[in-house]
Design a protein around this motif. Structure first.
Motif, PDB file in Angstrom:
ATOM      1  N   SER A  84     -11.498  -1.830   6.907  1.00  0.00           N
ATOM      2  CA  SER A  84     -12.884  -1.781   7.370  1.00  0.00           C
ATOM      3  C   SER A  84     -13.880  -1.637   6.219  1.00  0.00           C
ATOM      4  CB  SER A  84     -13.075  -0.640   8.375  1.00  0.00           C
ATOM      5  OG  SER A  84     -12.951   0.606   7.737  1.00  0.00           O
ATOM      6  N   ASN A  85     -13.412  -1.243   5.047  1.00  0.00           N
ATOM      7  CA  ASN A  85     -14.259  -1.118   3.863  1.00  0.00           C
ATOM      8  C   ASN A  85     -14.037  -2.277   2.892  1.00  0.00           C
ATOM      9  OD1 ASN A  85     -15.820   1.442   4.099  1.00  0.00           O
ATOM     10  ND2 ASN A  85     -13.776   2.267   4.422  1.00  0.00           N
ATOM     11  N   LYS A  86     -13.622  -3.413   3.434  1.00  0.00           N
ATOM     12  CA  LYS A  86     -13.451  -4.665   2.681  1.00  0.00           C
ATOM     13  C   LYS A  86     -12.382  -4.563   1.598  1.00  0.00           C
ATOM     14  CE  LYS A  86     -18.157  -5.974   3.642  1.00  0.00           C
ATOM     15  NZ  LYS A  86     -19.508  -6.083   3.131  1.00  0.00           N
ATOM     16  N   GLY A  87     -11.378  -3.746   1.851  1.00  0.00           N
ATOM     17  CA  GLY A  87     -10.254  -3.645   0.940  1.00  0.00           C
ATOM     18  C   GLY A  87      -9.019  -4.211   1.599  1.00  0.00           C
ATOM     19  N   LYS A  88      -7.916  -4.166   0.885  1.00  0.00           N
ATOM     20  CA  LYS A  88      -6.661  -4.606   1.507  1.00  0.00           C
ATOM     21  C   LYS A  88      -5.492  -3.803   0.955  1.00  0.00           C
ATOM     22  CE  LYS A  88      -5.364  -8.467  -1.463  1.00  0.00           C
ATOM     23  NZ  LYS A  88      -4.998  -9.864  -1.528  1.00  0.00           N
ATOM     24  N   ILE A  97       2.747  23.952   0.366  1.00  0.00           N
ATOM     25  CA  ILE A  97       1.378  23.527   0.651  1.00  0.00           C
ATOM     26  C   ILE A  97       1.119  23.890   2.103  1.00  0.00           C
ATOM     27  CG2 ILE A  97      -0.220  21.593   0.851  1.00  0.00           C
ATOM     28  CD1 ILE A  97       1.435  20.140  -1.276  1.00  0.00           C
ATOM     29  N   ALA A  98       0.182  24.788   2.314  1.00  0.00           N
ATOM     30  CA  ALA A  98      -0.146  25.262   3.667  1.00  0.00           C
ATOM     31  C   ALA A  98       1.119  25.719   4.402  1.00  0.00           C
ATOM     32  CB  ALA A  98      -0.870  24.172   4.454  1.00  0.00           C
ATOM     33  N   SER A  99       1.957  26.443   3.716  1.00  0.00           N
ATOM     34  CA  SER A  99       3.225  27.007   4.200  1.00  0.00           C
ATOM     35  C   SER A  99       4.292  25.967   4.531  1.00  0.00           C
ATOM     36  CB  SER A  99       3.007  27.943   5.395  1.00  0.00           C
ATOM     37  OG  SER A  99       2.748  27.207   6.572  1.00  0.00           O
ATOM     38  N   PHE A 100       4.099  24.724   4.117  1.00  0.00           N
ATOM     39  CA  PHE A 100       5.126  23.685   4.310  1.00  0.00           C
ATOM     40  C   PHE A 100       5.962  23.541   3.049  1.00  0.00           C
ATOM     41  CE2 PHE A 100       1.737  22.147   7.225  1.00  0.00           C
ATOM     42  CZ  PHE A 100       2.456  22.250   8.404  1.00  0.00           C
ATOM     43  N   LYS A 101       7.269  23.362   3.236  1.00  0.00           N
ATOM     44  CA  LYS A 101       8.170  23.154   2.113  1.00  0.00           C
ATOM     45  C   LYS A 101       8.562  21.695   1.952  1.00  0.00           C
ATOM     46  CE  LYS A 101      10.066  27.765   2.400  1.00  0.00           C
ATOM     47  NZ  LYS A 101      11.246  28.611   2.431  1.00  0.00           N
ATOM     48  N   LYS A 102       8.227  20.877   2.970  1.00  0.00           N
ATOM     49  CA  LYS A 102       8.534  19.451   2.956  1.00  0.00           C
ATOM     50  C   LYS A 102       7.318  18.676   3.438  1.00  0.00           C
ATOM     51  CE  LYS A 102      13.468  19.866   3.910  1.00  0.00           C
ATOM     52  NZ  LYS A 102      14.237  18.891   3.164  1.00  0.00           N
ATOM     53  N   ALA A 103       7.309  17.371   3.118  1.00  0.00           N
ATOM     54  CA  ALA A 103       6.236  16.499   3.606  1.00  0.00           C
ATOM     55  C   ALA A 103       6.748  15.061   3.616  1.00  0.00           C
ATOM     56  CB  ALA A 103       5.006  16.602   2.720  1.00  0.00           C
ATOM     57  N   PHE A 104       6.135  14.246   4.459  1.00  0.00           N
ATOM     58  CA  PHE A 104       6.409  12.813   4.455  1.00  0.00           C
ATOM     59  C   PHE A 104       5.565  12.186   3.354  1.00  0.00           C
ATOM     60  CE2 PHE A 104       7.386  13.790   8.930  1.00  0.00           C
ATOM     61  CZ  PHE A 104       8.664  13.242   9.012  1.00  0.00           C
ATOM     62  N   TYR A 105       6.201  11.432   2.485  1.00  0.00           N
ATOM     63  CA  TYR A 105       5.517  10.765   1.388  1.00  0.00           C
ATOM     64  C   TYR A 105       5.337   9.293   1.739  1.00  0.00           C
ATOM     65  CZ  TYR A 105       6.161  14.560  -2.035  1.00  0.00           C
ATOM     66  OH  TYR A 105       6.111  15.749  -2.717  1.00  0.00           O
ATOM     67  N   LYS A 106       4.112   8.796   1.587  1.00  0.00           N
ATOM     68  CA  LYS A 106       3.801   7.384   1.815  1.00  0.00           C
ATOM     69  C   LYS A 106       3.080   6.847   0.583  1.00  0.00           C
ATOM     70  CE  LYS A 106       5.324   7.628   5.975  1.00  0.00           C
ATOM     71  NZ  LYS A 106       6.572   7.039   6.362  1.00  0.00           N
ATOM     72  N   PHE A 107       3.536   5.709   0.080  1.00  0.00           N
ATOM     73  CA  PHE A 107       2.991   5.093  -1.128  1.00  0.00           C
ATOM     74  C   PHE A 107       2.312   3.777  -0.762  1.00  0.00           C
ATOM     75  CE2 PHE A 107       3.698   2.057  -4.657  1.00  0.00           C
ATOM     76  CZ  PHE A 107       3.003   2.703  -5.658  1.00  0.00           C
ATOM     77  N   PHE A 108       1.104   3.545  -1.288  1.00  0.00           N
ATOM     78  CA  PHE A 108       0.350   2.329  -0.995  1.00  0.00           C
ATOM     79  C   PHE A 108      -0.189   1.718  -2.278  1.00  0.00           C
ATOM     80  CE2 PHE A 108      -0.082   5.126   2.638  1.00  0.00           C
ATOM     81  CZ  PHE A 108       0.183   4.288   3.705  1.00  0.00           C
ATOM     82  N   GLN A 109      -0.168   0.398  -2.337  1.00  0.00           N
ATOM     83  CA  GLN A 109      -0.855  -0.342  -3.382  1.00  0.00           C
ATOM     84  C   GLN A 109      -2.033  -1.013  -2.693  1.00  0.00           C
ATOM     85  OE1 GLN A 109       2.321  -2.863  -4.798  1.00  0.00           O
ATOM     86  NE2 GLN A 109       2.835  -1.420  -6.412  1.00  0.00           N
ATOM     87  N   ILE A 110      -3.244  -0.708  -3.157  1.00  0.00           N
ATOM     88  CA  ILE A 110      -4.433  -1.219  -2.473  1.00  0.00           C
ATOM     89  C   ILE A 110      -5.386  -1.867  -3.469  1.00  0.00           C
ATOM     90  CG2 ILE A 110      -4.297   0.420  -0.565  1.00  0.00           C
ATOM     91  CD1 ILE A 110      -6.352   2.146  -1.901  1.00  0.00           C
ATOM     92  N   GLU A 111      -6.225  -2.739  -2.936  1.00  0.00           N
ATOM     93  CA  GLU A 111      -7.312  -3.340  -3.701  1.00  0.00           C
ATOM     94  C   GLU A 111      -8.593  -3.074  -2.926  1.00  0.00           C
ATOM     95  OE1 GLU A 111      -6.511  -7.462  -4.442  1.00  0.00           O
ATOM     96  OE2 GLU A 111      -4.736  -7.005  -5.651  1.00  0.00           O
ATOM     97  N   ILE A 112      -9.524  -2.384  -3.582  1.00  0.00           N
ATOM     98  CA  ILE A 112     -10.762  -1.984  -2.919  1.00  0.00           C
ATOM     99  C   ILE A 112     -11.796  -1.643  -3.988  1.00  0.00           C
ATOM    100  CG2 ILE A 112     -10.189   0.477  -2.761  1.00  0.00           C
ATOM    101  CD1 ILE A 112     -11.344   0.378   0.134  1.00  0.00           C
ATOM    102  N   SER A 113     -13.042  -1.683  -3.618  1.00  0.00           N
ATOM    103  CA  SER A 113     -14.116  -1.290  -4.529  1.00  0.00           C
ATOM    104  C   SER A 113     -13.990   0.202  -4.852  1.00  0.00           C
ATOM    105  CB  SER A 113     -15.468  -1.572  -3.876  1.00  0.00           C
ATOM    106  OG  SER A 113     -16.502  -1.026  -4.642  1.00  0.00           O
ATOM    107  N   GLY A 114     -14.148   0.546  -6.113  1.00  0.00           N
ATOM    108  CA  GLY A 114     -13.998   1.941  -6.537  1.00  0.00           C
ATOM    109  C   GLY A 114     -15.001   2.892  -5.893  1.00  0.00           C
ATOM    110  N   GLY A 115     -16.165   2.385  -5.495  1.00  0.00           N
ATOM    111  CA  GLY A 115     -17.174   3.238  -4.885  1.00  0.00           C
ATOM    112  C   GLY A 115     -16.810   3.730  -3.494  1.00  0.00           C
TER     113      GLY A 115
END
Length: 108
Positions: A32-36, A52-70
């Motif tokens: 929606s912000n003209k990125g992909k 982190i906030a009393s959690f010892k585990k977390a789901f990790y998600k990795f993304f490669q994106i192209e978007i305006s830095g602003g």
């Protein structure tokens, strides 16, 4: 358009359905912000180096994106207000890393 790599740490207490919704919401926000979203990887449920906030585990998600830095501060603000997102990291890169990453292999 700038190239970024992003990692989201998502709460381990949510259901698979909610997890998929959070990922879709992130992708929609990029679109929606003209990125992909160029690529993404699921690094799975992993141990955290420290609680982190009393959690010892977390789901990790990795993304490669192209978007305006602003737009990145706006996206970061929205992620910070989402209680299911424990942490997020955006790094600007000149060239995207080849997939699959080493962490993807460690998951198997």
């Amino acid at each position: 358009m700038n190239k970024f790599e992003a990692v989201l740490l998502i709460s381990p207490e949510i259901s698979q359905k909610v997890l998929l919704k959070e990922i879709e919401d992130f992708k929609k926000q990029i679109d929606s912000n003209k990125g992909k979203v160029v690529n993404s990887e699921d690094w799975g449920l992993r141990d955290l180096s420290y609680n982190i906030a009393s959690f010892k585990k977390a789901f990790y998600k990795f993304f490669q994106i192209e978007i305006s830095g602003g737009i990145i501060p706006l996206i970061k603000n929205n992620l910070s207000n989402n209680e299911n997102i424990l942490r997020h990291l955006f790094i600007r890169v000149e060239k995207h890393q080849e997939l699959p990453t080493k962490l993807y292999y460690e998951k198997k």
